[in-house]
Design an enzyme around this catalytic site. Structure first.
Site, PDB file in Angstrom:
ATOM      1  N   GLY A 174       2.886  11.826   1.052  1.00  0.00           N
ATOM      2  CA  GLY A 174       1.464  11.511   1.219  1.00  0.00           C
ATOM      3  C   GLY A 174       1.234  10.924   2.594  1.00  0.00           C
ATOM      4  N   GLN A 223      -2.879   6.127   9.096  1.00  0.00           N
ATOM      5  CA  GLN A 223      -1.453   6.041   9.460  1.00  0.00           C
ATOM      6  C   GLN A 223      -1.153   6.773  10.775  1.00  0.00           C
ATOM      7  OE1 GLN A 223      -0.159   7.046   5.214  1.00  0.00           O
ATOM      8  NE2 GLN A 223       1.449   5.645   5.858  1.00  0.00           N
ATOM      9  N   CYS A 240       6.838   3.530   2.077  1.00  0.00           N
ATOM     10  CA  CYS A 240       5.645   3.761   2.905  1.00  0.00           C
ATOM     11  C   CYS A 240       6.123   4.181   4.291  1.00  0.00           C
ATOM     12  CB  CYS A 240       4.812   2.493   2.995  1.00  0.00           C
ATOM     13  SG  CYS A 240       3.321   2.704   3.980  1.00  0.00           S
ATOM     14  N   LEU A 241       5.534   5.253   4.811  1.00  0.00           N
ATOM     15  CA  LEU A 241       5.949   5.732   6.132  1.00  0.00           C
ATOM     16  C   LEU A 241       5.566   4.720   7.219  1.00  0.00           C
ATOM     17  CD1 LEU A 241       4.963   9.498   5.706  1.00  0.00           C
ATOM     18  CD2 LEU A 241       7.245   8.477   5.515  1.00  0.00           C
ATOM     19  N   HIS A 286      -1.654   4.671  -3.892  1.00  0.00           N
ATOM     20  CA  HIS A 286      -1.068   4.164  -2.644  1.00  0.00           C
ATOM     21  C   HIS A 286      -1.890   4.671  -1.441  1.00  0.00           C
ATOM     22  CE1 HIS A 286       2.748   3.396  -0.143  1.00  0.00           C
ATOM     23  NE2 HIS A 286       1.985   4.095   0.687  1.00  0.00           N
ATOM     24  N   GLU A 287      -2.267   5.956  -1.476  1.00  0.00           N
ATOM     25  CA  GLU A 287      -3.010   6.542  -0.340  1.00  0.00           C
ATOM     26  C   GLU A 287      -4.440   6.013  -0.267  1.00  0.00           C
ATOM     27  OE1 GLU A 287      -1.289   7.913   1.805  1.00  0.00           O
ATOM     28  OE2 GLU A 287       0.480   8.259   0.564  1.00  0.00           O
ATOM     29  N   HIS A 296      -4.475   2.782   1.360  1.00  0.00           N
ATOM     30  CA  HIS A 296      -4.439   2.870   2.838  1.00  0.00           C
ATOM     31  C   HIS A 296      -5.856   3.015   3.404  1.00  0.00           C
ATOM     32  CE1 HIS A 296      -0.313   2.864   4.184  1.00  0.00           C
ATOM     33  NE2 HIS A 296       0.066   3.839   3.370  1.00  0.00           N
TER      34      HIS A 296
HETATM   35  O1  K1U Z   1       1.562   6.815   2.443  1.00  0.00           O
HETATM   36  C1  K1U Z   1       2.747   6.846   2.764  1.00  0.00           C
HETATM   37  O2  K1U Z   1       3.213   5.959   3.460  1.00  0.00           O
HETATM   38  C2  K1U Z   1       3.623   7.953   2.281  1.00  0.00           C
HETATM   39  C3  K1U Z   1       4.544   7.542   1.150  1.00  0.00           C
HETATM   40  C4  K1U Z   1       3.879   7.875  -0.168  1.00  0.00           C
HETATM   41  C5  K1U Z   1       4.449   7.229  -1.400  1.00  0.00           C
HETATM   42  C6  K1U Z   1       5.775   7.346  -1.745  1.00  0.00           C
HETATM   43  C7  K1U Z   1       6.270   6.768  -2.911  1.00  0.00           C
HETATM   44  C8  K1U Z   1       5.419   6.105  -3.738  1.00  0.00           C
HETATM   45  C9  K1U Z   1       4.107   5.984  -3.394  1.00  0.00           C
HETATM   46  C10 K1U Z   1       3.617   6.562  -2.240  1.00  0.00           C
HETATM   47  C11 K1U Z   1       5.841   8.331   1.316  1.00  0.00           C
HETATM   48  O3  K1U Z   1       5.841   9.508   1.327  1.00  0.00           O
HETATM   49  S1  K1U Z   1       7.305   7.419   1.498  1.00  0.00           S
HETATM   50  C12 K1U Z   1       8.572   8.694   1.569  1.00  0.00           C
HETATM   51  C13 K1U Z   1       8.891   9.284   0.246  1.00  0.00           C
HETATM   52  O4  K1U Z   1       8.536   8.730  -0.777  1.00  0.00           O
HETATM   53  C14 K1U Z   1       9.633  10.564   0.156  1.00  0.00           C
HETATM   54  C15 K1U Z   1      10.132  11.185   1.275  1.00  0.00           C
HETATM   55  C16 K1U Z   1      10.826  12.385   1.150  1.00  0.00           C
HETATM   56  C17 K1U Z   1      11.006  12.955  -0.070  1.00  0.00           C
HETATM   57  C18 K1U Z   1      10.524  12.341  -1.190  1.00  0.00           C
HETATM   58  C19 K1U Z   1       9.828  11.144  -1.081  1.00  0.00           C
HETATM   59 ZN    ZN Z   2       2.009   4.179   2.789  1.00  0.00          ZN
END
Ligand code: K1U
Ligand code: ZN
Length: 186
Positions: free
Chosen positions: A46, A51, A94-95, A136-137, A140
């Site tokens: 996401g 971001q 979270c990225l 979560h999004e 943000h």
């Molecule tokens: O919004 C963001 O920072 C993105 C975030 C979304 C998220 C992940 C987990 C739970 C709630 C929201 C991410 O994508 S973190 C990376 C991640 O979860 C992932 C990366 C590669 C493959 C699978 C998952």
């Molecule tokens: Zn995030």
């Protein structure tokens, strides 16, 4: 398409409340393309506009498994219209807070209203990882981070770690810039 840098803690822009999209035009379509490129490259499941520094209520998601076909989803002006009483806990990442994961409790199911890229209105019910990720999004877009849902002790600890890392990176950058300037002078 262009890949953008993802802004990270403690960047204050992450605390901005994003503006609703008034018109879905070429600029919004380009923003969505760039967001997908950035999200897939990260990789993540996401991404919200803020971001990449764009304070517009635009979210992209893709919950497809690694080797499966992509299932891109665009949510413009997403709003939660209903949340279940039941809560579910999920280990979130979270990225914008790289390499930090923590269990977060949120409503297990939510209904979300949003516009697609054609401006068509939808209302969907989400559960499981979909519900976690969409909440979560949407957080943000309101300047809320997943660490706001954990204990103050853990939040302060991770925030301090990122402030320290940013200061160290700053010093390294100014030293390198200084050396380059001296070389130019010499
Ligand atoms: O919004 C963001 O920072 C993105 C975030 C979304 C998220 C992940 C987990 C739970 C709630 C929201 C991410 O994508 S973190 C990376 C991640 O979860 C992932 C990366 C590669 C493959 C699978 C998952
Ligand atoms: Zn995030």
């Amino acid at each position: 398409m262009a890949r953008h840098d993802i802004i990270t803690l403690p960047d204050k822009r992450l605390r901005l409340v994003s503006e609703p999209v008034k018109r879905i035009d070429a600029g919004i379509r380009k923003l969505v393309e760039d967001m997908f490129e950035t999200m897939y490259a990260a990789p993540g499941i996401g991404l919200a506009g803020i971001q990449i520094g764009v304070a517009k209520r635009v979210v992209v998601m893709d919950l497809s498994k690694k080797d499966d076909e992509h299932k891109p989803l665009v949510l413009i002006n997403p709003e939660i219209t209903w949340s279940s009483q039941e809560q579910a806990s999920y280990e979130e990442g979270c990225l914008s807070i790289p390499d930090y994961y923590e269990e977060v409790e949120r409503p297990e199911r939510v209904k979300v209203r949003y516009l697609d890229l054609d401006g068509k209105a939808h209302e969907i019910e989400a559960g499981g990882l979909f519900a976690t990720c969409v909440q979560h999004e949407i957080d943000h877009t309101n300047g809320v981070l997943f660490i706001d849902h954990i204990s103050r002790l853990k939040r302060d600890r991770v925030t301090k770690k990122f402030i320290k890392a940013a200061k160290t990176a700053d010093k390294t950058t100014s030293k390198t810039t200084d050396k380059t300037a001296k070389k130019v002078e010499a």
